[in-house]
Design a protein around this motif. Structure first.
Motif, PDB file in Angstrom:
ATOM      1  N   ASP A  31     -25.053  17.768  30.195  1.00  0.00           N
ATOM      2  CA  ASP A  31     -24.401  16.497  29.918  1.00  0.00           C
ATOM      3  C   ASP A  31     -23.386  16.587  28.795  1.00  0.00           C
ATOM      4  N   GLU A  32     -23.745  17.281  27.718  1.00  0.00           N
ATOM      5  CA  GLU A  32     -22.847  17.397  26.586  1.00  0.00           C
ATOM      6  C   GLU A  32     -22.370  18.844  26.477  1.00  0.00           C
ATOM      7  N   THR A  33     -21.159  19.008  26.027  1.00  0.00           N
ATOM      8  CA  THR A  33     -20.620  20.358  25.875  1.00  0.00           C
ATOM      9  C   THR A  33     -19.952  20.492  24.521  1.00  0.00           C
ATOM     10  N   ALA A  34     -19.798  21.732  24.103  1.00  0.00           N
ATOM     11  CA  ALA A  34     -19.044  22.054  22.895  1.00  0.00           C
ATOM     12  C   ALA A  34     -17.965  23.048  23.279  1.00  0.00           C
ATOM     13  N   ARG A  35     -16.812  22.896  22.718  1.00  0.00           N
ATOM     14  CA  ARG A  35     -15.704  23.815  22.996  1.00  0.00           C
ATOM     15  C   ARG A  35     -15.658  24.845  21.870  1.00  0.00           C
TER      16      ARG A  35
END
Length: 52
Positions: A2-6
């Motif tokens: 659901d959540e991502t980090a770049r």
């Protein structure tokens, strides 16, 4: 996921080329291949930690 980090990731050229080839062979993007491999390693490490 659901959540991502770049992140910015620096790889040796030969490792990058190998990952690109591996991703192409299973019809995944490079990003998906890296995430897949990290998830497999994480799951294996968790399973090892649970083993007596």
């Amino acid at each position: 996921m659901d959540e991502t980090a770049r992140i910015t990731l620096r790889l040796p050229i030969d490792l990058h080329e190998w990952l690109v080839d591996q991703a192409k062979s299973v019809r995944r993007s490079l990003n998906s291949e890296i995430v897949y491999r990290l998830e497999v390693e994480r799951d294996a490490a968790a399973a090892d930690a649970e083993s007596p």
